[in-house]
Design an enzyme around this catalytic site. Structure first.
Site, PDB file in Angstrom:
ATOM      1  N   GLU A 164       0.592  -0.935   0.053  1.00 24.65           N
ATOM      2  CA  GLU A 164      -0.046  -0.110  -0.242  1.00 24.65           C
ATOM      3  C   GLU A 164       1.265   1.133   0.134  1.00 24.65           C
ATOM      4  O   GLU A 164       0.901   1.882   0.540  1.00 24.65           O
ATOM      5  CB  GLU A 164      -1.296   0.040   1.341  1.00 24.65           C
ATOM      6  CG  GLU A 164      -1.903  -1.039   1.431  1.00 24.65           C
ATOM      7  CD  GLU A 164      -2.904  -1.215   2.566  1.00 24.65           C
ATOM      8  OE1 GLU A 164      -2.909  -0.009   3.109  1.00 24.65           O
ATOM      9  OE2 GLU A 164      -3.343  -2.154   2.840  1.00 24.65           O
ATOM     10  N   GLU A 373      -5.704  -8.631   1.074  1.00 26.15           N
ATOM     11  CA  GLU A 373      -5.940  -8.306   2.384  1.00 26.15           C
ATOM     12  C   GLU A 373      -7.090  -7.780   1.636  1.00 26.15           C
ATOM     13  O   GLU A 373      -7.564  -7.416   0.638  1.00 26.15           O
ATOM     14  CB  GLU A 373      -5.338  -6.269   3.244  1.00 26.15           C
ATOM     15  CG  GLU A 373      -4.110  -7.216   3.341  1.00 26.15           C
ATOM     16  CD  GLU A 373      -3.428  -5.727   4.104  1.00 26.15           C
ATOM     17  OE1 GLU A 373      -4.259  -4.592   4.745  1.00 26.15           O
ATOM     18  OE2 GLU A 373      -2.144  -5.028   4.495  1.00 26.15           O
TER      19      GLU A 373
END
Ligand code: IFM
Length: 469
Positions: A164, A373
């Site tokens: 991320e 995720e």
């Protein structure tokens, strides 16, 4: 429904070093930027710090035993740069030895190690040289990646460079909500580019080192992606706001890696903030390395308006909010009429299906995807019967897995699903206030209890429970 998953579909769960390990100053580890940031008054809810976290550093075998009980095929974890090269100089052998023991324990239990090199815990020593705003950090990252490979490369086949980068650039350097807590849009865009560069440099280095391995390395990157939905699809102002958010949050991260270029409209939107100036000749070729997978982290979509509707903010901060939405006059996020998690995030499983299908259609050269995720925070308590009954999380998991199955049926090449998170843990600016685990952790005693959602996930993995609720 479960039958529509490919036979080798990988079922896993994920964590990150700073969120679970603790031992923040043990065996040679020095401060990461999160250790430092969490000591700033008001930066993290309740003054929580990752100093002890959930003590995984000392309880690793017990935690691997839990993974085994859940039936995980793979465990996605991160190595802490501040443990491996604490002072940005010498390699800390004791730190690497921990990851070596972890990898051995996983392999002995038949669990595939899925390693992420950067999940936000930059050594403070590197921050003091400018952090990701400094181009040198990309080269330091490559050196750290090779140091990890030198010790684990004989056993770890799956390597993720960054987790991320949106968060470790825009949220960290522009919004100031994550470490190092800066509010400097130009530094944020430099951080974006230098993390891309670090990804490319490390990917090339790992590829070269892995060439001698019996099994070729699988190397990729994990991006958190959203679908920016215009609040009023007939309003050109909202449509343009959605385009800008899509450019800044999604395309600025996908396209340099997958296409070797930044989106032209994004470059226009951020003109004057220095992004074009930090892109040096040859950088995009380095960044545009072939990758073996794209990790997709999905939590929710974002309904976007270009009108000044009050923004729904999800991070508790008493610092003035600095917009990460550079290049725009207004961007707001009107709430939609959907269920919400304890993070106040929408629950919208079909958004995951739509995202995976959209990526497939929009980027024909995309490598296989893994959902690296997906998960939800709810307010869990241990009941009198000693169990944690978390039906909302169970429903969330089942519906999102069903959405992945549907995406595969619609042509998306998705090879695995990692639930966030294995354990309740240090949720960054929220400290220990938000629980994402499928295993409950009592933060006073460190006792672990598999939640009902964990048992349900184990049943899905075992083929005993259909994802379709
Ligand atoms: O806890 C984080 C994780 O570190 C990165 N992705 C989102 C999770 C939930 O906020």
């Amino acid at each position: 429904m479960i039958d529509s998953f490919p036979p080798n579909f990988l079922w896993g769960s994920a964590t990150a070093a700073a969120q679970i390990e603790g031992a923040a100053h043990e065996d040679g580890k020095l401060d990461s930027i999160w250790d430092v940031f969490s000591r700033v008054p008001g930066a993290v809810a309740n003054g929580d710090t990752p100093e002890v976290a959930v003590d995984h550093y000392h309880r690793m075998p017990e935690d691997v035993a839990l993974m085994k009980r859940l039936g995980l095929d793979s465990y996605r974890f991160s190595t802490s740069w501040a443990r491996v090269k604490p002072a940005d100089g010498a390699i800390n052998k004791a730190g690497l030895a921990f990851y070596s023991r972890l990898v051995d324990e996983l392999l002995e239990n038949g669990i595939l190690p899925w390693l992420t090199l950067y999940h936000w815990d930059l050594p403070q020593a590197v921050q003091e040289t400018g952090g990701w705003a400094n181009r040198d950090t990309a080269y330091r990252f490559r050196d750290y990646a090779t140091a990890v490979h030198d010790v684990l490369g004989d056993r770890v086949t799956h390597w993720t460079t960054f987790n991320e980068p949106f968060c470790s650039s825009l949220i960290s350097y522009a919004a100031g909500e994550h470490a190092p807590g800066l509010q400097d849009p130009a530094a944020a865009l430099a951080a974006v580019h230098h993390q891309h560069l670090g990804h490319g440099l490390a990917t090339a280095a790992l590829r070269e080192l892995g060439a001698a391995s019996a099994e070729p390395l699988q190397i990729g990157i994990t991006l958190n992606l959203t679908t920016a939905i215009p609040n009023d699809p007939n309003d050109p102002v909202d449509l343009d706001a959605a385009r800008r958010i899509d450019g800044l949050w999604n395309r600025m991260f996908i396209e340099p890696v997958v296409l070797g270029e930044y989106p032209a409209d994004l470059l226009d939107d951020v003109a004057g903030l220095g992004l074009s100036e930090v892109i040096l000749p040859g950088d995009l070729e380095i960044i545009h390395q072939p990758i073996d997978f794209l990790g997709v982290n999905y939590y929710h979509d974002d309904c976007v308006s270009g009108h000044p509707v009050e923004r729904v903010t999800t991070v508790p901060t008493d610092r003035p909010y600095a917009s990460p939405f550079v290049g725009s006059e207004y961007v707001s996020f009107p709430p939609r009429d959907l269920p919400h998690t304890a993070m106040d995030w929408e629950v919208n499983p079909d958004g995951l299906r739509a995202l995976l299908v959209r990526l497939t259609l929009q980027y024909p050269t995309l490598p296989p995807m893994y959902v690296t995720e997906n998960g939800a925070s709810y307010e869990d308590v241990v009941s009198d019967d000693g169990r944690v009954h978390d039906p909302d999380r169970t429903t969330f998991i089942r519906e999102h897995i069903a959405a992945v199955a549907e995406a595969i049926l619609q042509g998306a090449d998705v090879r695995g699903y990692f639930l966030w998170s294995l354990l309740d843990n240090f949720e960054w600016a929220w400290g220990f206030d938000k629980r994402f685990g499928i295993v409950h952790v009592d933060y006073d005693t460190q006792v672990r209890t598999i939640k009902d959602s964990g048992l349900a996930y184990a049943a899905i993995i075992a083929g005993a429970l259909s994802p379709t609720p």
